[in-house]
Design an enzyme around this catalytic site. Structure first.
Site, PDB file in Angstrom:
ATOM      1  N   GLU A  38       0.481   0.498   6.661  1.00 23.22           N
ATOM      2  CA  GLU A  38      -0.892   0.219   6.264  1.00 23.22           C
ATOM      3  C   GLU A  38      -0.984  -1.130   5.561  1.00 23.22           C
ATOM      4  O   GLU A  38       0.021  -1.712   5.162  1.00 23.22           O
ATOM      5  CB  GLU A  38      -1.420   1.312   5.322  1.00 23.22           C
ATOM      6  CG  GLU A  38      -1.507   2.689   5.936  1.00 23.22           C
ATOM      7  CD  GLU A  38      -2.172   3.700   5.015  1.00 23.22           C
ATOM      8  OE1 GLU A  38      -3.109   4.380   5.467  1.00 23.22           O
ATOM      9  OE2 GLU A  38      -1.750   3.811   3.846  1.00 23.22           O
ATOM     10  N   ASP A  66      -7.531   1.687  -2.442  1.00 23.16           N
ATOM     11  CA  ASP A  66      -7.055   0.350  -2.087  1.00 23.16           C
ATOM     12  C   ASP A  66      -7.973  -0.792  -2.518  1.00 23.16           C
ATOM     13  O   ASP A  66      -9.193  -0.719  -2.339  1.00 23.16           O
ATOM     14  CB  ASP A  66      -6.905   0.227  -0.565  1.00 23.16           C
ATOM     15  CG  ASP A  66      -6.006   1.267   0.035  1.00 23.16           C
ATOM     16  OD1 ASP A  66      -5.475   2.115  -0.701  1.00 23.16           O
ATOM     17  OD2 ASP A  66      -5.846   1.246   1.267  1.00 23.16           O
TER      18      ASP A  66
END
Length: 473
Positions: free
Chosen positions: A195, A21
């Site tokens: 998320e 990420d």
């Protein structure tokens, strides 16, 4: 270095080892900061650190030393960063504005939110001695803080991913946080864990209107399997987010298999985001070396009012600084059945143009990337109203049974197109950026031919340009 097989030449990738990420995206003092989930000792996911890189143009990146290391409170999971211009935190100790990173400490027992700060333009970071600043309230999933300054309420707002919903917190100083509200248990897709939230204000094309967008990644449960990004449009009043759409409506930002955990840069006027180009179904197995994973091209964001619903629009940042030789340009070209248009090309590649008309309702338009033994097909089928990307013969597909795929996006028509092809990825932006697909590829040899063909009727294209792109390295 940076010339290895399948090394992206347009996209940021780490020099070596694992990345996932994007984190801590912030603009400060002429630099765009890109932090990222990083395991510096392996090419597979492991104890998470924050790697970091900086850029002056969002294209050319300089990787810097690791910013944050795991400690007694846990691994350094995803989060965000801000410039505390008014020193609300009291952490400023130099002439520079203090930068504050807000991240999840992931321990074996729980997840909690912590901060670190930098007074030297992000080159070194000090963890706050009072961490964590938000303790775990008893939730298994409690992570990925995204923070911004809300001018109307004069406070910091944090969005947190909490399994099946988003929680909002507020703070006057980045140190003391209080719960505000929750959103999402009854909205959108819940086929996976929520998320990487992001709450941003977005302009609506063609008018002065603005709306709030809430970005939420979900894994698994994407439209073509695995990881994906959904979004909600509505209003944020400083305390709660209200969605304008039906509770069961699912809006996907990108229908490809490889765009995840996307978030925006803070401290800039125009919303720009970047996503991780991979999918948790096979991310640990992709055949690159000595690195794993790359980021997408940064994309500008807005909204479009389309049939009384607001659609997210993404367009790549300006690539003019990378433009190389012109491979082809057509003011107008008609493609007929049985007579394909072929171009010799070299990757990386930029393709842009418009579709003037199809002469039949059942026409289809196909773009094929061809290598010595590999090919990728992009097919727009008007009859079925969908766009397909077929990567089953794209090259090395054997590393995971999940990887070979034909991925689909609903699409009524094509009016214009922009395609960015790197040596290991393809990003497709259609109809002014309202329909987007991102896919990674691993050709055995470079693609050397571009073929355009039609079936069941003619297609007329105009203002078509095909350019070679130069490497960012």
């Amino acid at each position: 270095m940076y010339r290895e097989k399948w090394r992206p030449q347009l996209h940021f990738s780490p020099k070596e080892k694992w990345m996932n990420d994007p984190n801590g995206l912030v603009y400060h003092d002429g630099e765009y900061h890109l932090f990222f989930q990083h395991h510096p000792h392996s090419k597979v996911w492991g104890p998470m650190h924050w790697g970091q890189a900086v850029s002056t143009d969002l294209l050319h990146w300089e990787e810097l030393p690791i910013a944050l290391y795991p400690d007694d409170l846990g691994q350094i999971f995803s989060g965000s960063a801000v410039v505390d211009k008014h020193n609300t935190s009291g952490l400023k100790n130099s002439n520079e504005d203090v930068m504050v990173a807000i991240f999840t400490h992931h321990g074996e027992d729980n997840e909690k939110q912590s901060i670190a700060y930098s007074n030297d333009r992000g080159r070194t970071w000090t963890k706050y001695e009072g961490n964590p600043v938000i303790s775990n309230p008893g939730l298994k999933d409690f992570r990925d803080p995204k923070v911004f300054w809300h001018k109307k309420s004069n406070k910091w707002i944090m969005s947190l991913a909490c399994g099946n919903h988003i929680r909002f917190y507020h703070s006057p100083n980045l140190l003391d946080w209080s719960y505000l509200s929750s959103f999402g248990e009854e909205y959108g897709s819940h086929r996976g864990v929520w998320e990487c939230p992001d709450l941003i204000e977005l302009s609506v094309e063609g008018c002065d209107e603005k709306k709030w967008g809430l970005i939420v990644s979900v894994n698994p449960g994407g439209p073509n399997g695995g990881s994906a990004v959904q979004y909600f449009v509505g209003d944020f009043n400083g305390e709660s987010f209200t969605c304008e759409d039906d509770k069961k409506m699912v809006k996907w930002a990108d229908f490809g298999r490889d765009f995840y955990a996307a978030v925006t840069w803070s401290n800039i006027d125009e919303p720009i985001w970047i996503g991780w180009m991979s999918n948790w179904q096979y991310a640990n197995e992709v055949p690159t070396d000595p690195f794993r994973s790359a980021m997408s091209i940064p994309r500008k964001l807005s909204l479009r009012n389309q049939d009384n619903t607001y659609i997210l629009v993404q367009n790549p940042i300006d690539l003019k600084s990378l433009l190389g030789e012109t491979i082809a340009h057509y003011e107008k070209v008609t493609v007929q059945p049985g007579i394909a248009k072929n171009l010799n090309v070299s990757i990386p590649l930029h393709i842009k143009g418009e579709v003037k008309e199809f002469d039949r309702e059942t026409s289809s338009l196909k773009v094929t990337l061809i290598g010595e033994k590999d090919e990728v097909e992009i097919l727009f089928d008007r009859k079925s109203s969908e766009l397909n990307i077929d990567r089953r013969k794209s090259g090395n597909v054997s590393f995971s049974e999940e990887f070979p795929s034909v991925d689909t996006m609903p699409l009524q028509e094509i009016y214009d197109f922009e395609i960015i092809i790197d040596c290991a990825s393809i990003e497709i932006f259609l109809n002014g950026g309202s329909s987007v697909m991102t896919e990674i590829l691993f050709p055995n040899e470079d693609y050397t031919s571009l073929q355009v063909s039609v079936k069941d009727g003619n297609a007329t294209l105009k203002n078509v340009s095909v350019y070679k792109l130069n490497s960012i390295w």
